[in-house]
Design a protein around this motif. Structure first.
Motif, PDB file in Angstrom:
ATOM      1  N   GLY A 210       0.864  -1.174   0.072  1.00  0.00           N
ATOM      2  CA  GLY A 210       0.170   0.188  -0.052  1.00  0.00           C
ATOM      3  C   GLY A 210       1.001   1.369   0.033  1.00  0.00           C
ATOM      4  O   GLY A 210       2.103   1.129  -0.231  1.00  0.00           O
ATOM      5  N   PRO A 211       0.246   2.396   0.397  1.00  0.00           N
ATOM      6  CA  PRO A 211       0.849   3.781   0.386  1.00  0.00           C
ATOM      7  C   PRO A 211       2.000   3.939   1.540  1.00  0.00           C
ATOM      8  O   PRO A 211       2.759   4.810   1.334  1.00  0.00           O
ATOM      9  CB  PRO A 211      -0.121   4.533   0.408  1.00  0.00           C
ATOM     10  N   GLY A 212       1.931   3.065   2.427  1.00  0.00           N
ATOM     11  CA  GLY A 212       2.831   3.353   3.730  1.00  0.00           C
ATOM     12  C   GLY A 212       2.298   4.159   4.721  1.00  0.00           C
ATOM     13  O   GLY A 212       1.285   4.739   4.542  1.00  0.00           O
ATOM     14  N   ILE A 213       3.061   4.299   5.417  1.00  0.00           N
ATOM     15  CA  ILE A 213       2.859   5.393   6.692  1.00  0.00           C
ATOM     16  C   ILE A 213       3.465   6.763   6.613  1.00  0.00           C
ATOM     17  O   ILE A 213       4.693   6.783   6.075  1.00  0.00           O
ATOM     18  CB  ILE A 213       3.237   4.821   8.090  1.00  0.00           C
TER      19      ILE A 213
ATOM     20  N   PHE B  85      -6.630   6.523  18.625  1.00  0.00           N
ATOM     21  CA  PHE B  85      -7.212   7.593  17.595  1.00  0.00           C
ATOM     22  C   PHE B  85      -6.495   8.024  16.746  1.00  0.00           C
ATOM     23  O   PHE B  85      -6.784   9.091  16.296  1.00  0.00           O
ATOM     24  CB  PHE B  85      -8.075   8.421  18.750  1.00  0.00           C
ATOM     25  N   VAL B  86      -5.446   7.486  16.432  1.00  0.00           N
ATOM     26  CA  VAL B  86      -4.339   7.947  15.450  1.00  0.00           C
ATOM     27  C   VAL B  86      -4.392   6.988  14.184  1.00  0.00           C
ATOM     28  O   VAL B  86      -4.090   5.677  14.701  1.00  0.00           O
ATOM     29  CB  VAL B  86      -3.103   8.121  15.986  1.00  0.00           C
ATOM     30  N   SER B  87      -4.781   7.186  13.117  1.00  0.00           N
ATOM     31  CA  SER B  87      -5.082   6.212  12.119  1.00  0.00           C
ATOM     32  C   SER B  87      -4.459   7.002  10.885  1.00  0.00           C
ATOM     33  O   SER B  87      -4.444   8.065  10.503  1.00  0.00           O
ATOM     34  CB  SER B  87      -6.439   5.946  11.860  1.00  0.00           C
ATOM     35  N   GLY B  88      -3.814   6.219   9.955  1.00  0.00           N
ATOM     36  CA  GLY B  88      -3.345   6.568   8.588  1.00  0.00           C
ATOM     37  C   GLY B  88      -4.181   6.456   7.501  1.00  0.00           C
ATOM     38  O   GLY B  88      -3.945   6.557   6.289  1.00  0.00           O
ATOM     39  N   ARG B  89      -5.277   5.899   7.853  1.00  0.00           N
ATOM     40  CA  ARG B  89      -6.237   5.589   6.688  1.00  0.00           C
ATOM     41  C   ARG B  89      -7.725   6.262   7.003  1.00  0.00           C
ATOM     42  O   ARG B  89      -8.133   6.588   8.339  1.00  0.00           O
ATOM     43  CB  ARG B  89      -6.599   3.864   6.805  1.00  0.00           C
ATOM     44  N   GLU B  90      -8.254   6.724   5.905  1.00  0.00           N
ATOM     45  CA  GLU B  90      -9.442   7.648   6.001  1.00  0.00           C
ATOM     46  C   GLU B  90     -10.424   6.751   6.429  1.00  0.00           C
ATOM     47  O   GLU B  90     -10.703   5.699   5.924  1.00  0.00           O
ATOM     48  CB  GLU B  90      -9.834   8.152   4.618  1.00  0.00           C
ATOM     49  N   GLY B  91     -11.370   7.266   7.695  1.00  0.00           N
ATOM     50  CA  GLY B  91     -12.422   6.286   8.141  1.00  0.00           C
ATOM     51  C   GLY B  91     -11.888   5.532   9.455  1.00  0.00           C
ATOM     52  O   GLY B  91     -12.761   5.074   9.813  1.00  0.00           O
ATOM     53  N   GLY B  92     -10.676   5.410   9.611  1.00  0.00           N
ATOM     54  CA  GLY B  92     -10.326   4.403  10.677  1.00  0.00           C
ATOM     55  C   GLY B  92     -10.397   5.332  12.078  1.00  0.00           C
ATOM     56  O   GLY B  92     -10.493   6.465  12.055  1.00  0.00           O
ATOM     57  N   ILE B  93     -10.482   4.274  12.924  1.00  0.00           N
ATOM     58  CA  ILE B  93     -10.793   4.846  14.284  1.00  0.00           C
ATOM     59  C   ILE B  93      -9.422   5.049  14.921  1.00  0.00           C
ATOM     60  O   ILE B  93      -9.290   5.478  16.217  1.00  0.00           O
ATOM     61  CB  ILE B  93     -11.814   4.071  14.977  1.00  0.00           C
TER      62      ILE B  93
ATOM     63  N   VAL C 115       7.895  -0.047  13.176  1.00  0.00           N
ATOM     64  CA  VAL C 115       7.288   0.196  12.152  1.00  0.00           C
ATOM     65  C   VAL C 115       8.280   0.578  10.874  1.00  0.00           C
ATOM     66  O   VAL C 115       9.176   1.152  11.428  1.00  0.00           O
ATOM     67  CB  VAL C 115       6.142   1.249  12.144  1.00  0.00           C
ATOM     68  N   GLY C 116       8.127   0.238   9.913  1.00  0.00           N
ATOM     69  CA  GLY C 116       8.968   0.704   8.732  1.00  0.00           C
ATOM     70  C   GLY C 116       8.430   0.454   7.382  1.00  0.00           C
ATOM     71  O   GLY C 116       7.421   0.410   7.143  1.00  0.00           O
ATOM     72  N   THR C 117       9.431   0.032   6.459  1.00  0.00           N
ATOM     73  CA  THR C 117       9.004   0.070   5.123  1.00  0.00           C
ATOM     74  C   THR C 117       9.087  -1.605   4.499  1.00  0.00           C
ATOM     75  O   THR C 117       9.957  -2.446   4.998  1.00  0.00           O
ATOM     76  CB  THR C 117       9.753   0.838   4.201  1.00  0.00           C
ATOM     77  N   SER C 118       8.171  -1.986   3.876  1.00  0.00           N
ATOM     78  CA  SER C 118       7.957  -3.369   3.575  1.00  0.00           C
ATOM     79  C   SER C 118       8.650  -3.583   2.383  1.00  0.00           C
ATOM     80  O   SER C 118       9.023  -2.720   1.428  1.00  0.00           O
ATOM     81  CB  SER C 118       6.442  -3.932   3.240  1.00  0.00           C
ATOM     82  N   THR C 119       9.321  -4.980   2.077  1.00  0.00           N
ATOM     83  CA  THR C 119       9.897  -5.156   0.886  1.00  0.00           C
ATOM     84  C   THR C 119       8.913  -4.936  -0.415  1.00  0.00           C
ATOM     85  O   THR C 119       9.378  -4.996  -1.512  1.00  0.00           O
ATOM     86  CB  THR C 119      10.375  -6.622   0.878  1.00  0.00           C
ATOM     87  N   LEU C 120       7.576  -5.012  -0.248  1.00  0.00           N
ATOM     88  CA  LEU C 120       6.469  -4.863  -1.161  1.00  0.00           C
ATOM     89  C   LEU C 120       6.437  -3.255  -1.573  1.00  0.00           C
ATOM     90  O   LEU C 120       5.628  -3.018  -2.387  1.00  0.00           O
ATOM     91  CB  LEU C 120       5.341  -5.342  -0.679  1.00  0.00           C
ATOM     92  N   GLY C 121       7.137  -2.416  -0.789  1.00  0.00           N
ATOM     93  CA  GLY C 121       6.897  -1.060  -0.843  1.00  0.00           C
ATOM     94  C   GLY C 121       6.128  -0.306  -0.142  1.00  0.00           C
ATOM     95  O   GLY C 121       5.963   1.055  -0.150  1.00  0.00           O
ATOM     96  N   GLY C 122       5.177  -1.005   0.569  1.00  0.00           N
ATOM     97  CA  GLY C 122       4.264  -0.217   1.576  1.00  0.00           C
ATOM     98  C   GLY C 122       4.668  -0.166   3.073  1.00  0.00           C
ATOM     99  O   GLY C 122       6.102  -0.421   3.172  1.00  0.00           O
ATOM    100  N   ALA C 123       4.026  -0.369   4.048  1.00  0.00           N
ATOM    101  CA  ALA C 123       4.286  -0.609   5.293  1.00  0.00           C
ATOM    102  C   ALA C 123       4.617  -1.746   5.969  1.00  0.00           C
ATOM    103  O   ALA C 123       3.956  -2.789   5.280  1.00  0.00           O
ATOM    104  CB  ALA C 123       2.908   0.353   6.098  1.00  0.00           C
ATOM    105  N   ALA C 124       5.269  -1.834   7.101  1.00  0.00           N
ATOM    106  CA  ALA C 124       5.580  -3.218   7.314  1.00  0.00           C
ATOM    107  C   ALA C 124       5.611  -2.901   8.996  1.00  0.00           C
ATOM    108  O   ALA C 124       6.396  -1.967   9.429  1.00  0.00           O
ATOM    109  CB  ALA C 124       7.031  -3.629   7.088  1.00  0.00           C
TER     110      ALA C 124
END
Length: 594
Positions: free
Chosen positions: A525-528, A540-548, A568-577
């Motif tokens: 995905g887009p990552g953090i 109550f901190v979310s990186g996704r719209e609509g998340g609680i 938290v870091g970067t995945s080998t797939l390119g998103g968040a890990a």
């Protein structure tokens, strides 16, 4: 007193005092060792000289006994006075060179009957008193006595050997004739002068403490005065290696005459003396060298201490100033120093300020969690019951056959939204009031496979991201609460699947990590966003719209309850890990449940 001056004084004391102590210790040890070596040398020389003197006198006694038993001496004892006796004595004296000053044969009344010196024949020999007796020698061949006669003009005591010239020579005074050998004392003097080369002086005393012979430095001084006899007697009788004599402090080596087969010894003592100051002159020179070295060390210590004190005091002063301000700017660089410990202290101080800031943020999180707990308590009692009634009522109305399509759709909305609200309340309760974990042995790989299967069943009616397992850990058994750990994995999978969209990918992997196991959940995905990286685990901190913003907070609580860590870091797939490290064996703490 300032820190710089205190450090300077401390460094000077630390540098100079041990150096002075070591120098004094070295000087003392060297002085003691050299003194002991000189004492051994003096004793060895005294022993050698005493052996040489004993050998010399033993030969003289043997001469006296052999000559007194010759056929001419027996004729003389019978009254046959003949020039042959005198010629015999002249030949003996010449044969021995300067060993004897005169050789005489005389009656008990002192009249000289024959002599190596013609002018002495017929004269009256000087009488010898018992006080002048020094050695009584009993040898296998007979009996002889050595006297210390009156000193000559140069202060030397004349050595006289008497032996009887009769068949009864074994009894002193029983003979009508006796032979007298005047032994030249310079024979001993030369021996002592050769051995006393340098700073040493040598004196030989008999059993009564009378000086027999001495080296050139002592001859004629107190020889043989009462004072000289007194200190010589004391020195010979003493066992001390250092003596206080009229000439000053002396190191002394002594050796007493030793008995040998057929000869009981002379009873004499040889003293080898060396002035203490002269003997220890090399040590005194070495002491001045030590003093010079100490001054050099003090100067070097002063220079080095000044530099070190400044290097230590400057960063400490800066740290003190910052501490007095009680705060540090976020971008303020650590206090640097050329001294490793102070450089570490500066870095530790900077880390401490950052940790204080982190603690302040943690306090904010704790406050939020407290507020969340109060909110959950209210929701749990006041909201869940009405929500349950609403959902049940909607489900009953949906089953009414007379309900229109539009109304049925509205009832479906009420059902799903009340379910969503109920899930939210449950999540709030789990976050605010987590239960203590119940640890048991479980297979992490089996747990992950079940989680993936259940997640796939849950999302069966909708498009979902592809979840891939990469289980590389060789030892996957850990102690954990299986239910809580599955909840944490579900939350990670849900977040990753939502971030990856329907056609995305999710990678769930494990790996060995020392005494623990690493579990990583990554997506494409887009990552953090960087701005949320440090606060992503807060409620109550979310990186996704609509998340609680409660899912990762629950995961963080579960990981901490298992004594693990999470980053938290970067995945080998390119998103968040999100990477979790879980110990294989839990570290039990008070309050844990088995």
């Amino acid at each position: 007193m300032t820190l710089r001056r205190t450090l300077l004084l401390a460094f000077l004391l630390l540098a100079w005092v041990p150096s002075a102590a070591l120098s004094w210790l070295s000087f003392s040890r060297t002085r003691s060792a050299m003194t002991a070596q000189i004492e051994r040398s003096l004793a060895a020389q005294a022993g050698t000289l005493q052996t040489d003197i004993d050998t010399m006198l033993f030969e003289r006694f043997q001469n006296a006994l052999v000559w007194s038993r010759s056929e001419l001496m027996q004729d003389l004892a019978l009254g046959d006075v003949d020039k042959r006796v005198s010629n015999y004595l002249v030949g003996l004296q010449r044969g021995y060179g300067e060993v004897y000053t005169s050789l005489d044969c005389q009656r008990d009344d002192g009249q000289v009957l024959a002599s190596a010196s013609a002018q002495r024949i017929g004269r009256q020999a000087a009488p010898l008193s018992p006080e002048q007796l020094s050695v009584q020698a009993r040898l296998p061949g007979g009996f002889a006595q050595l006297y210390l006669a009156a000193p000559t003009n140069d202060g030397r005591a004349e050595l006289v050997i008497d032996t009887p010239v009769t068949q009864a020579y074994a009894q002193p005074g029983a003979a009508a004739m006796q032979m007298r050998l005047n032994f030249d004392p310079r024979q001993i003097d030369r021996l002592l002068d050769t051995a006393a080369a340098g700073r040493r002086e040598i004196v030989v005393v008999d059993a009564q403490g009378r000086w027999v012979a001495a080296s050139a430095g002592l001859r004629g001084s107190d020889w043989p005065s009462a004072a000289g006899r007194q200190w010589a007697r004391q020195a010979a009788a003493s066992s001390e290696a250092q003596l206080q004599l009229p000439q000053g402090a002396m190191l002394a080596g002594r050796s007493h005459s030793q008995a040998r087969p057929g000869f009981a010894g002379t009873g004499w003592t040889t003293l080898v003396l060396e002035p203490l100051d002269a003997a220890l002159q090399p040590v005194v020179e070495m002491a001045w060298i030590f003093v010079g070295l100490l001054l050099a060390v003090l100067l070097a210590a002063l220079v080095a201490s000044t530099w070190i004190a400044s290097a230590i005091a400057r960063p400490i002063a800066l740290l003190t100033a910052r501490t007095q301000r009680r705060t540090a700017a976020p971008d303020e660089a650590p206090v640097r120093s050329r001294i490793a410990e102070l450089d570490t202290l500066g870095r530790a101080y900077a880390d401490m300020t950052r940790q204080l800031d982190s603690s302040r943020q943690e306090l904010v999180r704790t406050s939020k969690m407290a507020m969340l707990g109060e909110l959950a308590a209210v929701l749990g009692h006041e909201v869940r019951t009405p929500l349950g009634i609403l959902r049940s009522s909607a489900q009953v109305l949906k089953r009414d056959p007379q309900l229109g399509d539009e109304a049925r759709e509205l009832m479906g909305f009420i059902d799903s939204e009340t379910q969503r609200l109920n899930t939210l309340v449950t999540t709030l309760l789990d976050t605010a009031r987590p239960r203590l974990p119940h640890f048991a042995r479980c297979d992490l790989h089996a747990l992950l496979q079940r989680c993936v299967q259940m997640h796939a069943l849950k999302q069966a009616d909708s498009a979902q991201a592809k979840v891939t397992l990469s289980l590389l850990a060789t030892q996957a058994e850990i102690e954990a609460d299986e239910e809580q750990l599955m909840q944490a994995v579900f939350n990670l999978l849900s977040n990753a699947a939502q971030a990856a969209d329907a056609d995305g990918r999710v990678l769930l992997s494990t790996a060995d990590d020392g005494d623990g196991v690493t579990l990583s959940c990554g997506d494409d995905g887009p990552g953090i966003p960087p701005a949320l990286a440090e606060r992503i685990f807060d409620p109550f901190v979310s990186g996704r719209e609509g998340g609680i913003g409660l899912g990762l907070a629950v995961v963080r609580q579960v990981v901490h309850a298992h004594r693990g860590s999470m980053v938290v870091g970067t995945s080998t797939l390119g998103g968040a890990a999100f990477t979790l490290r879980l110990p294989r064996v839990r570290a039990a703490l008070p309050g844990d449940l088995a």
